[in-house]
Design a protein around this motif. Structure first.
Motif, PDB file in Angstrom:
ATOM      1  N   TRP A 125      -0.800   1.253   3.441  1.00  0.00           N
ATOM      2  CA  TRP A 125      -1.687   0.321   4.146  1.00  0.00           C
ATOM      3  C   TRP A 125      -1.895  -0.923   3.299  1.00  0.00           C
ATOM      4  O   TRP A 125      -2.352  -0.840   2.165  1.00  0.00           O
ATOM      5  CB  TRP A 125      -3.039   0.973   4.425  1.00  0.00           C
TER       6      TRP A 125
ATOM      7  N   CYS B   7      -1.069  -2.396  -1.826  1.00  0.00           N
ATOM      8  CA  CYS B   7      -1.382  -1.534  -0.686  1.00  0.00           C
ATOM      9  C   CYS B   7      -1.955  -0.209  -1.166  1.00  0.00           C
ATOM     10  O   CYS B   7      -1.871   0.120  -2.344  1.00  0.00           O
ATOM     11  CB  CYS B   7      -0.156  -1.320   0.194  1.00  0.00           C
TER      12      CYS B   7
ATOM     13  N   GLN C 266       1.670  -6.920   8.730  1.00  0.00           N
ATOM     14  CA  GLN C 266       0.832  -7.747   9.583  1.00  0.00           C
ATOM     15  C   GLN C 266       1.075  -7.475  11.058  1.00  0.00           C
ATOM     16  O   GLN C 266       0.172  -7.540  11.865  1.00  0.00           O
ATOM     17  CB  GLN C 266       1.067  -9.216   9.269  1.00  0.00           C
ATOM     18  N   GLU C 267       2.324  -7.122  11.380  1.00  0.00           N
ATOM     19  CA  GLU C 267       2.618  -6.793  12.780  1.00  0.00           C
ATOM     20  C   GLU C 267       1.995  -5.474  13.189  1.00  0.00           C
ATOM     21  O   GLU C 267       1.755  -5.229  14.364  1.00  0.00           O
ATOM     22  CB  GLU C 267       4.136  -6.669  12.984  1.00  0.00           C
ATOM     23  N   HIS C 268       1.793  -4.591  12.234  1.00  0.00           N
ATOM     24  CA  HIS C 268       1.336  -3.249  12.585  1.00  0.00           C
ATOM     25  C   HIS C 268      -0.065  -2.948  12.084  1.00  0.00           C
ATOM     26  O   HIS C 268      -0.363  -1.807  11.726  1.00  0.00           O
ATOM     27  CB  HIS C 268       2.326  -2.204  12.057  1.00  0.00           C
ATOM     28  N   GLY C 269      -0.876  -3.945  12.052  1.00  0.00           N
ATOM     29  CA  GLY C 269      -2.271  -3.727  11.673  1.00  0.00           C
ATOM     30  C   GLY C 269      -2.437  -3.212  10.263  1.00  0.00           C
ATOM     31  O   GLY C 269      -3.406  -2.534   9.946  1.00  0.00           O
TER      32      GLY C 269
ATOM     33  N   ILE D 183      -5.736  -5.947   7.151  1.00  0.00           N
ATOM     34  CA  ILE D 183      -6.681  -5.246   8.023  1.00  0.00           C
ATOM     35  C   ILE D 183      -7.894  -6.127   8.276  1.00  0.00           C
ATOM     36  O   ILE D 183      -8.360  -6.838   7.393  1.00  0.00           O
ATOM     37  CB  ILE D 183      -7.132  -3.917   7.373  1.00  0.00           C
ATOM     38  N   GLN D 184      -8.363  -6.063   9.487  1.00  0.00           N
ATOM     39  CA  GLN D 184      -9.572  -6.810   9.839  1.00  0.00           C
ATOM     40  C   GLN D 184     -10.790  -5.971   9.443  1.00  0.00           C
ATOM     41  O   GLN D 184     -10.895  -4.816   9.832  1.00  0.00           O
ATOM     42  CB  GLN D 184      -9.568  -7.022  11.350  1.00  0.00           C
TER      43      GLN D 184
ATOM     44  N   LYS E  25       1.588 -16.106   8.738  1.00  0.00           N
ATOM     45  CA  LYS E  25       0.164 -16.202   8.428  1.00  0.00           C
ATOM     46  C   LYS E  25      -0.007 -16.780   7.046  1.00  0.00           C
ATOM     47  O   LYS E  25       0.715 -16.423   6.126  1.00  0.00           O
ATOM     48  CB  LYS E  25      -0.466 -14.802   8.467  1.00  0.00           C
TER      49      LYS E  25
END
Lengths: 260, 194
Positions: free
Chosen positions: A240, A226, A190-193, A245-246, A168
């Motif tokens: 996190w 994070c 990124q793979e795990h939200g 995150i979106q 990305k």
């Protein structure tokens, strides 16, 4: 067969023909220069015409803009060259202004989201926020535009850079090298939200626990890339990565620039 | 690929929670000071907005300790099974007091605070305007008349402590005067400054 001239007269004749050749050559080059001049002025006129007809589409239509920029680079012209570099492209198209304006907006978004994402923002998110900032009528922005604008920011030395993490594209707005471990963590996030726990790094990447702890600790404490979550269900502490995150479009919290 | 999307959520009381309220780390006190200051900003905005919406005046550290408080809708997020730890709430309260958007309800403790979704100065204005609009200038009113008026007013339910602060602000400009009456204290409002 005609006899070749000999004797003194031959020298004279040679001199004379040399002179006429020189004359001819200067006439020819003069006419070539004239021709070039007329071509150039024709080109200028055509360009001015092009600029006035397509100026708006260049600004508003990303596909057209991309095609235009490709055309420029294939003929070796920089549409951003300012007047000082002798670039009348910039003057006529206003392309430079457009690009710089976008640059300023990118900086705006990067700086105002920095406390949340630690200075790393996904390019699609950046585009979304920049578009919001620009309002509805200013046309679409593409990744290509963002990358170009970031390049124009380079002389400022602010360290803006497009980096690729986990497939990305992200824009980094802080002068800070991401080491390999951090890049790996960002890719996992990124793979795990957005969620990373130590065990993922130990199990999936074969890291030692110390290495995982240290890398996550650095990201968390030193770089603010994070946020910590101590109430995770299975593993307790989770990290996190907020830039992975979106966020809901309508409800972005405290978005100073969205007020307009 | 798992994508976490944070969305807004409407609580049973009709309050629209911001999307950050569904971010799990939002409930944890952040070790990074920059991150924590972002978290604090968001919490303060949320607390003030919710207090204004529900007309809540007092926030206690206890509200984070046991379920069933009137602040549950923001201090808990059952959808992600997270809640505000009391120690974190206590830090947020301290930040609110420091920024002057809250005041410890009694100055000697730090476990409960008046939440200023209107500043005392703004309450003073509201109070004076209410007295003028309802034709109660120059009349002696008890505190009870103000906190529990027969007709719902912008001041209904205001804690006496906050009311007293507002009255003392008005007194300074000669727009109010506290008076001792038979069963405690009363107040009289005047039209303008003297």
């Amino acid at each position: 067969m005609h006899r070749r001239g000999a004797g003194l007269a031959a020298f004279d004749r040679q001199e004379q023909s040399k002179r006429s050749f020189a004359q001819l050559s200067s006439t020819i080059s003069q006419s070539q220069v004239d021709h070039l001049h007329s071509q150039l002025s024709q080109f200028r006129t055509a360009l001015a015409h092009f600029a006035s007809t397509h100026r708006d589409s260049i600004k508003s239509d990303p596909t057209f803009r991309h095609a235009f920029q490709q055309m420029c680079s294939s003929i070796g012209v920089d549409p951003l060259a300012g007047p000082r570099k002798g670039g009348w492209w910039a003057e006529m198209l206003g392309m430079g202004d457009w690009q710089y304006e976008l640059g300023v907006q990118i900086v705006d978004v990067c700086v105002s989201t920095r406390d949340r994402n630690g200075g790393l923002i996904e390019i699609s998110e950046l585009i979304r926020l920049v578009s919001k900032l620009r309002g509805v009528n200013s046309g679409e922005i593409t990744e290509d535009d963002i990358s170009r604008s970031i390049k124009t920011l380079q002389p400022l030395g602010a360290g803006y850079q497009v980096v690729e993490i986990g497939g990305k594209k992200m824009v980094r707005s802080v002068v800070k090298e991401l080491d390999d471990d951090q890049t790996t963590i960002l890719a996992i996030a990124q793979e795990h939200g957005g969620r990373v726990v130590e065990n993922m790094l130990v199990q999936k990447k074969g890291w030692t626990r110390d290495r995982a702890t240290a890398a996550l600790g650095n990201m968390l404490l030193r770089d603010g890339l994070c946020w910590l979550d101590e109430q995770g269900e299975e593993c307790g502490r989770a990290h996190w990565v907020l830039s992975a995150i979106q966020w809901d479009v309508q409800s972005r919290p405290r978005c100073a620039f969205a007020a307009t | 690929m798992a994508l976490t999307t944070l969305t807004t959520h409407k609580t049973p009381s009709g309050f629209l929670l911001p999307s950050i309220h569904s971010a799990p780390p939002f409930f944890t006190q952040q070790p990074n000071p920059v991150s924590q200051s972002a978290v604090t900003d968001h919490w303060i905005n949320l607390i003030l907005a919710y207090a204004r919406y529900r007309r809540l005046f007092i926030l206690r550290v206890e509200d984070a300790e046991t379920a069933g408080s009137e602040w549950d809708e923001i201090l808990r997020n059952e959808r992600i099974r997270h809640r505000m730890p009391p120690s974190h709430l206590s830090t947020i309260l301290a930040a609110m007091v420091q920024r002057n958007v809250a005041a410890y309800e009694s100055p000697k403790q730090t476990r409960s605070a008046l939440v200023y979704w209107r500043l005392p100065e703004e309450w003073a204005d509201v109070l004076h305007r209410w007295a003028a609009d309802t034709g109660q200038l120059n009349t002696i009113l008890t505190f009870y008349d103000i906190t529990d008026p027969p007709l719902e007013s912008p001041l209904s339910g205001i804690p006496v402590l906050l009311l007293k602060k507002a009255i003392s602000i008005l007194s300074k400009s000669g727009k109010a005067q506290t008076i001792s009456i038979a069963d405690g204290e009363g107040v009289r409002f005047f039209a303008g400054g003297r």
